[in-house]
Design an enzyme around this catalytic site. Structure first.
Site, short mmCIF file in Angstrom:
data_model
loop_
_atom_site.label_atom_id
_atom_site.label_comp_id
_atom_site.label_asym_id
_atom_site.label_seq_id
_atom_site.Cartn_x
_atom_site.Cartn_y
_atom_site.Cartn_z
N GLY A 51 0.98 -0.96 -0.37
CA GLY A 51 0.01 0.19 -0.58
C GLY A 51 0.89 1.09 0.14
O GLY A 51 2.07 1.21 1.17
N TYR A 52 0.32 2.16 -0.67
CA TYR A 52 0.88 3.64 -0.33
C TYR A 52 0.10 4.37 -0.34
O TYR A 52 -0.95 4.42 -0.11
CB TYR A 52 0.80 3.60 -2.17
CG TYR A 52 2.17 2.96 -3.09
CD1 TYR A 52 3.17 3.21 -2.38
CD2 TYR A 52 1.20 1.59 -3.62
CE1 TYR A 52 4.24 2.55 -3.81
CE2 TYR A 52 2.55 0.72 -3.38
CZ TYR A 52 3.90 1.33 -4.13
OH TYR A 52 4.57 0.46 -5.26
N GLY A 53 0.08 5.60 0.87
CA GLY A 53 -0.75 6.62 1.15
C GLY A 53 -0.24 8.26 1.39
O GLY A 53 1.27 8.01 0.01
N PHE A 55 1.81 9.98 3.23
CA PHE A 55 3.15 9.84 3.73
C PHE A 55 4.05 8.62 3.50
O PHE A 55 4.68 9.05 4.61
CB PHE A 55 3.33 10.78 5.34
CG PHE A 55 2.29 11.69 5.10
CD1 PHE A 55 2.43 13.30 4.29
CD2 PHE A 55 1.01 11.92 5.53
CE1 PHE A 55 2.36 14.62 4.58
CE2 PHE A 55 0.40 12.67 5.46
CZ PHE A 55 0.62 14.17 5.65
N VAL A 57 5.16 4.46 2.49
CA VAL A 57 5.09 3.62 1.82
C VAL A 57 4.36 2.06 2.15
O VAL A 57 5.55 1.69 3.69
CB VAL A 57 5.70 2.82 0.83
CG1 VAL A 57 7.43 2.50 1.26
CG2 VAL A 57 5.08 1.71 0.18
N VAL A 58 3.86 1.33 2.20
CA VAL A 58 3.70 -0.11 3.23
C VAL A 58 4.19 -0.91 2.54
O VAL A 58 3.67 -1.60 2.43
CB VAL A 58 2.22 0.18 4.07
CG1 VAL A 58 2.20 -1.23 5.30
CG2 VAL A 58 2.06 1.61 4.67
N LYS A 73 6.49 0.23 7.79
CA LYS A 73 6.15 1.26 7.15
C LYS A 73 7.35 2.52 6.98
O LYS A 73 7.66 2.40 8.28
CB LYS A 73 4.20 2.37 7.54
CG LYS A 73 4.20 3.72 6.90
CD LYS A 73 2.49 4.63 7.79
CE LYS A 73 2.98 5.77 6.93
NZ LYS A 73 1.52 6.50 8.10
N ASP A 170 -8.99 11.96 8.05
CA ASP A 170 -9.27 11.64 7.24
C ASP A 170 -9.49 9.96 7.27
O ASP A 170 -8.99 8.91 6.38
CB ASP A 170 -7.88 10.80 6.98
CG ASP A 170 -7.91 11.37 4.76
OD1 ASP A 170 -8.61 11.69 4.69
OD2 ASP A 170 -6.52 10.55 4.87
#
Length: 434
Positions: A51-53, A55, A57-58, A73, A170
């Site tokens: 996953g990418y967010g 702030f 990447v996981v 993360k 969020d």
């Protein structure tokens, strides 16, 4: 019945295993020592991005200390400016503070080597198989029981955050992680902050993904409350019922217009937190009557009780919106509460006399998150030094063998934070009403 909701992700043959460090200097460990002696390399799975967010990447990685899969993360380039470095520091402290079944928390932090080269942070959390967005868009059926259990957990986690004096800011399906037995955890606290009690202090509007953004934010409110999170949950509830986004617009102004098309033109009292430009725009449009009957057409799951709870969440006026605690006591969630506490939670106890349940109707009596550490942070170097000390102190208290990343790993350079934001995820323009 509540199992096997989540499919398996495809594995990518890349490796970036963390390594055990036995010295405070975190010397590079040879490749043959990637794993703890009790772990068989053949039993591990390839590390891979999941996953990418906003702030970071996981990745899914194997903890070499016990062989368990965990989420790692990476938060890169933390110290670019004072605002972003303070935000990361706050998120790290929150992750270490949280203690709740429906809120993701830090299992461990990787120790940085030294203050001079300290530029990125690695956080280890529980690995969850999927998120609510992937479930909603998948072809897998969602029963009424699924919806009730998911919504109950979202509100339960949100009640904990709000009682800790924390605004998430969020809440969206992608930030609600779900594992294979449907246990849900709220994640991604990059935009979270302590609720501001001083109504004279302006709060940023650059929060919440557009589709889930409350009308007071869309209308330029200078101050807002926990109600912005409740609005987001209401949008997600409607999305669970219909399997489609409730308010899906191309711009913040169009987003507001979709909301008024459904809820009707708000009164002046309902817009008391809005800026004059937004009020003028609303009043310039044809007057709309509420079309709440449309909510009954969302799906076969939209019972009268579901619609009643949904309308309590989707109140245009934030002062009239229900709270997380009030929503948890709604009759619609009775079955979800029973199912969760009967076979899914670890907060209840089974005794010889039967099952002892926790009571979600009572206020949560626990410590509030303290953000006073931020007040005296005036430079990036100061934040960097204090965060470096905090991580080392946290690792020392954990009494576990510390971990560090092996920079010689073949996939280490692929462990990046590059991401392309969807237009709906871009922050609102603070000048949209000028």
């Amino acid at each position: 019945m509540l199992k096997a909701l989540v499919g398996t992700r495809s594995s990518q043959q890349m490796r970036a295993f963390p390594t055990v460090s036995s010295s405070p200097q975190h010397a590079v460990i040879p490749a043959q020592s990637f794993f703890h002696p009790t772990v068989n390399p053949q039993d591990t799975k390839p590390d891979r991005p999941i996953g990418y967010g906003t702030f970071g990447v996981v990745w899914s990685v194997t903890d070499p200390r016990d062989g368990k899969l965990v989420a790692l993360k990476k938060m890169p380039n933390v110290f670019q400016n004072l605002v972003s470095s303070k935000r990361v520091y706050r998120e790290i402290k929150m992750l270490c503070f949280f203690k709740h079944e429906n809120v993701l928390s830090a299992l461990d932090l990787l120790q940085p080597q030294n203050l001079e080269t300290f530029q990125e942070i690695y956080v280890i959390t529980e690995l969850m198989q999927s998120d609510l967005h992937k479930i909603i868009v998948s072809p897998q059926p969602l029963s009424t029981d699924h919806i009730k259990v998911f919504l109950y957990q979202i509100l339960r986690g949100l009640k904990y955050l709000h009682s800790s004096n924390i605004l998430h800011r969020d809440i969206k399906p992608g930030n609600l992680l779900v594992n294979s037995n449907c246990v849900l955890k709220i994640c991604d606290f990059g935009l979270a902050r302590v609720a501001e009690t001083n109504s004279k202090k302006h709060m940023t509007l650059e929060v919440v993904t557009q589709y889930y953004r409350a009308p007071e934010l869309l209308m330029g409110a200078k101050h807002y409350s926990y109600a912005v999170d409740i609005w987001s949950v209401g949008c997600i509830f409607a999305e669970l019922l219909s399997r489609r986004i409730l308010f899906q617009a191309q711009s913040p102004i169009q987003q507001l217009e979709l909301i008024t098309d459904l809820l009707g033109t708000p009164t002046r009292a309902d817009m008391k937190y809005a800026c004059e430009g937004a009020i003028k725009h609303i009043n310039s449009r044809p007057h709309k009557m509420a079309s709440l009957c449309k909510l009954y057409l969302l799906s076969s799951h939209a019972s009268p009780e579901a619609v009643h709870l949904l309308t309590r969440m989707l109140q245009f006026n934030p002062d009239n919106r229900t709270t997380a605690q009030e929503a948890l006591s709604h009759a619609y969630l009775d079955e979800g509460r029973l199912r969760y506490h009967s076979c899914m939670c670890s907060c209840c106890l089974t005794t010889a006399a039967g099952r002892l349940y926790t009571d979600d109707f009572e206020p949560v009596a626990h410590q509030r998150f303290d953000d006073s550490f931020e007040r005296n942070l005036v430079s990036v170097n100061q934040v960097k030094a204090e965060l470096h000390t905090f991580i080392h102190e946290h690792c020392r208290r954990s009494r576990r063998v510390p971990l560090c990343i092996n920079p010689q790993s073949a996939a280490f350079t692929s462990f990046t934070s590059s991401t392309v934001a969807h237009p709906s995820e871009l922050p609102p323009s603070p000048h949209q009403w000028e």
